[in-house]
Design a protein around this motif. Structure first.
Motif, PDB file in Angstrom:
ATOM      1  N   ASN A  41       0.839  -1.201   0.000  1.00  0.00           N
ATOM      2  CA  ASN A  41       0.000   0.000   0.000  1.00  0.00           C
ATOM      3  C   ASN A  41       0.872   1.248   0.000  1.00  0.00           C
ATOM      4  O   ASN A  41       1.908   1.289   0.661  1.00  0.00           O
ATOM      5  CB  ASN A  41      -0.912   0.026   1.232  1.00  0.00           C
ATOM      6  CG  ASN A  41      -2.013  -0.998   1.129  1.00  0.00           C
ATOM      7  OD1 ASN A  41      -2.452  -1.339   0.045  1.00  0.00           O
ATOM      8  ND2 ASN A  41      -2.462  -1.494   2.263  1.00  0.00           N
ATOM      9  N   VAL A  99       0.828   5.059   1.171  1.00  0.00           N
ATOM     10  CA  VAL A  99       0.105   5.874   2.147  1.00  0.00           C
ATOM     11  C   VAL A  99       0.646   7.296   2.117  1.00  0.00           C
ATOM     12  O   VAL A  99       1.779   7.538   1.726  1.00  0.00           O
ATOM     13  CB  VAL A  99       0.229   5.288   3.577  1.00  0.00           C
ATOM     14  CG1 VAL A  99      -0.420   3.927   3.649  1.00  0.00           C
ATOM     15  CG2 VAL A  99       1.664   5.214   4.025  1.00  0.00           C
ATOM     16  N   CYS A 106       4.311   1.793   2.111  1.00  0.00           N
ATOM     17  CA  CYS A 106       4.159   1.199   3.436  1.00  0.00           C
ATOM     18  C   CYS A 106       5.216   0.103   3.615  1.00  0.00           C
ATOM     19  O   CYS A 106       5.624  -0.544   2.658  1.00  0.00           O
ATOM     20  CB  CYS A 106       2.763   0.611   3.554  1.00  0.00           C
ATOM     21  SG  CYS A 106       2.417  -0.065   5.158  1.00  0.00           S
ATOM     22  N   SER A 107       5.636  -0.127   4.831  1.00  0.00           N
ATOM     23  CA  SER A 107       6.715  -1.082   5.077  1.00  0.00           C
ATOM     24  C   SER A 107       6.236  -2.526   5.119  1.00  0.00           C
ATOM     25  O   SER A 107       7.039  -3.428   5.298  1.00  0.00           O
ATOM     26  CB  SER A 107       7.425  -0.748   6.391  1.00  0.00           C
ATOM     27  OG  SER A 107       6.511  -0.820   7.460  1.00  0.00           O
ATOM     28  N   HIS A 145      -5.514  -4.146   5.436  1.00  0.00           N
ATOM     29  CA  HIS A 145      -4.627  -3.096   5.922  1.00  0.00           C
ATOM     30  C   HIS A 145      -5.157  -1.717   5.515  1.00  0.00           C
ATOM     31  O   HIS A 145      -5.114  -0.767   6.292  1.00  0.00           O
ATOM     32  CB  HIS A 145      -3.209  -3.318   5.392  1.00  0.00           C
ATOM     33  CG  HIS A 145      -2.232  -2.315   5.880  1.00  0.00           C
ATOM     34  ND1 HIS A 145      -1.724  -1.330   5.063  1.00  0.00           N
ATOM     35  CD2 HIS A 145      -1.673  -2.117   7.100  1.00  0.00           C
ATOM     36  CE1 HIS A 145      -0.894  -0.584   5.755  1.00  0.00           C
ATOM     37  NE2 HIS A 145      -0.845  -1.031   6.994  1.00  0.00           N
ATOM     38  N   LEU A 182      -6.076   1.459   7.854  1.00  0.00           N
ATOM     39  CA  LEU A 182      -5.518   2.803   7.645  1.00  0.00           C
ATOM     40  C   LEU A 182      -6.600   3.874   7.659  1.00  0.00           C
ATOM     41  O   LEU A 182      -6.356   5.004   8.074  1.00  0.00           O
ATOM     42  CB  LEU A 182      -4.766   2.868   6.312  1.00  0.00           C
ATOM     43  CG  LEU A 182      -3.390   2.240   6.255  1.00  0.00           C
ATOM     44  CD1 LEU A 182      -2.876   2.249   4.822  1.00  0.00           C
ATOM     45  CD2 LEU A 182      -2.425   2.965   7.165  1.00  0.00           C
ATOM     46  N   TYR A 224      -4.872   6.438   2.980  1.00  0.00           N
ATOM     47  CA  TYR A 224      -4.610   5.446   1.944  1.00  0.00           C
ATOM     48  C   TYR A 224      -4.580   6.135   0.586  1.00  0.00           C
ATOM     49  O   TYR A 224      -5.443   6.945   0.270  1.00  0.00           O
ATOM     50  CB  TYR A 224      -5.705   4.376   1.991  1.00  0.00           C
ATOM     51  CG  TYR A 224      -5.717   3.456   0.808  1.00  0.00           C
ATOM     52  CD1 TYR A 224      -4.825   2.411   0.728  1.00  0.00           C
ATOM     53  CD2 TYR A 224      -6.611   3.641  -0.233  1.00  0.00           C
ATOM     54  CE1 TYR A 224      -4.824   1.560  -0.369  1.00  0.00           C
ATOM     55  CE2 TYR A 224      -6.625   2.801  -1.325  1.00  0.00           C
ATOM     56  CZ  TYR A 224      -5.735   1.766  -1.383  1.00  0.00           C
ATOM     57  OH  TYR A 224      -5.732   0.929  -2.468  1.00  0.00           O
TER      58      TYR A 224
END
Length: 80
Positions: free
Chosen positions: A21, A23, A34-35, A47, A51, A59
């Motif tokens: 994702n 963000v 995203c990590s 996820h 968010l 997002y």
């Protein structure tokens, strides 16, 4: 996770498909990847829904990519 010979050949040639994702930090124009790396689109959607409830991030979109590295196994820290 079920696999077939054809899926394994494709994974060897092109890599396995993963999702991530993108963000944005609320209140800024900053966007980042995203990590977390997800194995399925459903995990990425879950996820995304999480968010939506935060006050810090928004997002942007879900991307898919292929990698020969296997991210399905948890990474273990080396002990010293």
């Amino acid at each position: 996770m079920q696999t077939t010979v054809l899926k394994e050949i494709i994974a060897f040639l092109f890599g396995r498909k993963y999702y991530a994702n993108i963000v944005g930090t609320k209140g800024t124009a900053e966007m980042q990847l995203c990590s977390f790396i997800f194995l399925t689109k459903e995990q990425a959607a879950k996820h995304r829904d999480e968010l939506m409830t935060t006050l810090s991030f928004r997002y942007i979109e879900t991307i898919s990519f292929r990698s020969r590295k296997d991210y399905s196994q948890p990474k273990r820290m080396a002990s010293r």
